[in-house]
Motif scaffolding. Structure first.
Motif, mmCIF file in Angstrom:
data_model
loop_
_atom_site.group_PDB
_atom_site.id
_atom_site.type_symbol
_atom_site.label_atom_id
_atom_site.label_comp_id
_atom_site.label_asym_id
_atom_site.label_seq_id
_atom_site.Cartn_x
_atom_site.Cartn_y
_atom_site.Cartn_z
ATOM 1 N N VAL A 6 1.182 6.475 -7.290
ATOM 2 C CA VAL A 6 0.647 6.933 -7.189
ATOM 3 C C VAL A 6 0.981 8.641 -7.278
ATOM 4 C CG1 VAL A 6 -2.085 7.626 -7.212
ATOM 5 C CG2 VAL A 6 -1.560 5.499 -6.998
ATOM 6 N N GLN A 7 1.571 8.940 -6.102
ATOM 7 C CA GLN A 7 1.500 9.922 -6.175
ATOM 8 C C GLN A 7 2.390 10.733 -6.206
ATOM 9 O OE1 GLN A 7 2.988 11.039 -1.746
ATOM 10 N NE2 GLN A 7 2.193 13.332 -1.380
ATOM 11 N N HIS A 8 2.709 10.070 -7.456
ATOM 12 C CA HIS A 8 4.408 10.747 -7.922
ATOM 13 C C HIS A 8 3.613 11.178 -9.664
ATOM 14 C CE1 HIS A 8 7.998 10.517 -10.920
ATOM 15 N NE2 HIS A 8 8.292 10.303 -9.448
ATOM 16 N N MET A 19 0.748 -1.220 -0.205
ATOM 17 C CA MET A 19 -0.466 0.401 -0.403
ATOM 18 C C MET A 19 0.875 1.124 -0.066
ATOM 19 S SD MET A 19 -3.463 0.695 -0.196
ATOM 20 C CE MET A 19 -4.326 1.928 0.618
ATOM 21 N N ASP A 20 1.746 1.319 0.622
ATOM 22 C CA ASP A 20 2.820 2.308 0.772
ATOM 23 C C ASP A 20 3.700 3.045 -0.703
ATOM 24 O OD1 ASP A 20 2.382 2.978 3.467
ATOM 25 O OD2 ASP A 20 4.531 2.237 4.059
ATOM 26 N N ALA A 71 0.716 14.684 -9.006
ATOM 27 C CA ALA A 71 0.753 15.379 -7.982
ATOM 28 C C ALA A 71 -0.419 15.773 -6.591
ATOM 29 C CB ALA A 71 1.182 17.025 -8.170
ATOM 30 N N ASP A 72 -1.772 16.212 -7.720
ATOM 31 C CA ASP A 72 -2.931 16.710 -6.368
ATOM 32 C C ASP A 72 -2.902 14.995 -5.656
ATOM 33 O OD1 ASP A 72 -3.634 14.936 -8.809
ATOM 34 O OD2 ASP A 72 -5.407 16.570 -8.373
ATOM 35 N N PHE A 73 -2.753 13.820 -5.835
ATOM 36 C CA PHE A 73 -3.328 12.986 -4.966
ATOM 37 C C PHE A 73 -3.008 13.115 -3.144
ATOM 38 C CE2 PHE A 73 -2.087 8.564 -3.189
ATOM 39 C CZ PHE A 73 -3.318 8.039 -3.412
ATOM 40 N N LYS A 74 -3.845 12.515 -2.406
ATOM 41 C CA LYS A 74 -3.367 12.545 -0.882
ATOM 42 C C LYS A 74 -3.102 11.150 -0.021
ATOM 43 C CE LYS A 74 -3.497 17.865 -0.228
ATOM 44 N NZ LYS A 74 -2.807 17.819 -1.233
ATOM 45 N N PRO A 75 -2.382 10.959 0.007
ATOM 46 C CA PRO A 75 -3.137 9.612 0.729
ATOM 47 C C PRO A 75 -3.541 9.331 1.845
ATOM 48 C CG PRO A 75 -0.306 10.434 0.855
ATOM 49 C CD PRO A 75 -1.351 11.180 0.661
ATOM 50 N N ALA A 76 -4.389 7.800 1.980
ATOM 51 C CA ALA A 76 -5.612 7.968 2.362
ATOM 52 C C ALA A 76 -4.756 7.477 4.048
ATOM 53 C CB ALA A 76 -6.184 6.690 2.268
ATOM 54 N N ARG A 77 -3.687 7.772 4.157
ATOM 55 C CA ARG A 77 -2.942 7.378 5.432
ATOM 56 C C ARG A 77 -2.425 8.598 6.140
ATOM 57 N NH1 ARG A 77 0.277 1.612 5.308
ATOM 58 N NH2 ARG A 77 -0.484 2.047 3.003
#
Length: 98
Positions: free
Chosen positions: A60-62, A53-54, A65-71
């Motif tokens: 996905v974040q790479h 998951m990490d 850029a607008d992706f915010k991890p759920a954790r």
């Protein structure tokens, strides 16, 4: 006539009932070797899934850029504290079993 029923009930039935449930409680409180192996397997699976998951969140974040991890934070000490405590207990259990 009532004494014929009451006396065996007190001296046979009551101890049998008590010993029966004491035996049930003792066997229910233990965990079997199969249960321990299953728990360890599930722990290892959860650990691998956490790492995956990490990795997925990092990829996905790479790409976005607008992706915010759920954790909260990836690989943070706060999130991994319980995992490290569990790893320590598993290591102690393995050391005691050897």
């Amino acid at each position: 006539m009532e004494e014929v029923i009451i006396i065996p009930a007190i001296f046979i039935g009551l101890p049998w009932l008590i010993l029966h449930y004491v035996t049930k409680w003792k066997t229910a409180a233990t965990i079997t070797g199969d249960d321990e192996a299953l728990l360890e397997e599930m722990y290892n699976l959860a650990k691998r899934l956490d790492e995956r998951m990490d990795t997925v969140e990092r990829l996905v974040q790479h790409d976005h850029a607008d992706f915010k991890p759920a954790r909260l934070v990836q690989n943070s000490e706060e999130d991994n504290a319980q995992l490290k405590e569990l790893e320590k207990l598993v290591a102690e259990k393995k050391g005691a079993a050897s």
